[in-house]
Design an enzyme around this catalytic site. Sequence first.
Site, PDB file in Angstrom:
ATOM      1  N   TYR A 282      -1.157  33.789  45.968  1.00 55.09           N
ATOM      2  CA  TYR A 282       0.008  33.701  45.148  1.00 55.09           C
ATOM      3  C   TYR A 282       1.090  32.958  45.315  1.00 55.09           C
ATOM      4  O   TYR A 282       0.904  32.257  44.726  1.00 55.09           O
ATOM      5  CB  TYR A 282       0.367  35.461  45.319  1.00 55.09           C
ATOM      6  CG  TYR A 282       2.305  35.605  44.300  1.00 55.09           C
ATOM      7  CD1 TYR A 282       2.657  35.870  42.847  1.00 55.09           C
ATOM      8  CD2 TYR A 282       3.380  34.836  44.729  1.00 55.09           C
ATOM      9  CE1 TYR A 282       3.523  35.784  42.744  1.00 55.09           C
ATOM     10  CE2 TYR A 282       3.977  35.674  44.576  1.00 55.09           C
ATOM     11  CZ  TYR A 282       4.350  35.813  43.473  1.00 55.09           C
ATOM     12  OH  TYR A 282       5.855  35.453  42.558  1.00 55.09           O
TER      13      TYR A 282
ATOM     14  N   LYS B   7       1.711  29.544  43.135  1.00 54.67           N
ATOM     15  CA  LYS B   7       3.352  29.653  42.207  1.00 54.67           C
ATOM     16  C   LYS B   7       3.648  28.348  43.268  1.00 54.67           C
ATOM     17  O   LYS B   7       4.876  27.101  42.571  1.00 54.67           O
ATOM     18  CB  LYS B   7       3.493  30.420  43.322  1.00 54.67           C
ATOM     19  CG  LYS B   7       3.396  31.645  42.414  1.00 54.67           C
ATOM     20  CD  LYS B   7       3.731  31.455  41.215  1.00 54.67           C
ATOM     21  CE  LYS B   7       5.464  31.479  41.071  1.00 54.67           C
ATOM     22  NZ  LYS B   7       6.136  32.423  39.328  1.00 54.67           N
TER      23      LYS B   7
END
Length: 468
Positions: free
Chosen positions: A70, A74
């Site tokens: 994640y 990002k």
Amino acid sequence: MAAPDSSINNFHLHYSVNVEGTKNVIDACIRCKVKRLIYTSSPSVVFDGIHGIFDADESMPYPDKFNDSYSETKADAEKLVMRANGRDGLLTCCIRPSSIFGPGDKLLVPSLAAAARAGKSKYIIGDGSNYYDFTYVENVAYGHVCAEKTLSSEDGPKRAAGKTYFITNMEPIKFWEFMSLILEGLGYERPSIKIPVSVMMPVAHVVEWTYKTFSRYGMRVPQLTPSRIRLLSCNRTFSCSRAKEQLGYEPIVSLKDGLKRTIESYPHLQAQNQRSISKASIFLGNGNFAKTVLWEDKKQTMTVLLLLAVIYYHLFTCGYTFITAMSKLFSLTALFLFIHGMLPANMFGHKVEKLEPSNFHISQVEAHYIAHSVSSTWNSLVGVLKSLCRGNDWPLFFKVVFTLLVVSILSSMSSQSAFKIGIPMVFLGFKAYEKWEDTIDNLVGDACSVVMHLGLSQKSSRQKHADN
């Protein structure tokens, strides 16, 4: 922009949403001649999962290795947004709100409440002294507004375009104190038992490996993962000085008020509004099987009993062999489905409910539920074994002995007798225990006390006799 659950450490999933999704948004902005794009990034883009972060500002670089997929994706998306600044008149900037909370949250508060109901919220990972920056959702929205206003101002491109900004409530608080305030607000106890990270991390690695192996079979995403353990035990505080100076950002809702609003928005998660789970339900796995046996879904229970009656008739009372009985049972089922499919939608003024093919399909949710029921039953049995190993729970010991005695009696009977006696015992016995569990537990406890007292008396008598 939305993102998948960060606890799912699946690079392909996060890349497709965070990176490819961001590319699509940027392309759409340029194609539609959008002037300003504010990207919702995350402070996790500067977190390596090892070193704590104290009052970090935007000069902190990306780590060489990210905490999870994640965070990595990002960061990649954030770079795309920064590079897109100035393309065909598009102005961009990124805000990094830290640990968002508030009404409507489907992850933090519901997960905490679920853990509390399951008795799992009493633990603190680490020493409990790590500080965090949390951000109330309205402040996050206000951060977007401030960024957009700045970009649209006369000197906005020079001040904010192509930059990143940390957004927080500007009120660092101990992570576990924040969790405790939510739990207390919902009517649950504070976590108090501290477990060292060195103990939890090996377990988390095993859990993550198990999930990667069995996720294809419907295993739910575990809460205990290495990346989450690191998040729960490290310091993560960030400076909002740049956002304050360049965007004019100041929190408009305090942490105290944000917590109050958040807790009040979840009346259905309050401890007093939760239906207590009976011991019988826990023992049966607290799933569909428990609902059926305990008559919580009467229609489902009656359907199962009817099916059991049909099975009993074909297996035991007709004199057929097992294979013959099963073939006849399947033949009747096929005939029923065929005739039912031929019936018109209305007969004699009554609507005929048609069986859709989807009725025989097990959805992913149902598969998860079945897997959860099986795992819950297994965990309950393991819990019983652990209690027995401690050697100090006499009521539990006698319950287990009684259960095994019943099983041994049933196993000594013929299949027909066991079926006739066992099925009613299951459907009536567990229901009776659920209804009068306190009374039964007290009776068992009293019986255990009497047995222990007699045992001690006999031991004392033998000791006196030996002394004499």
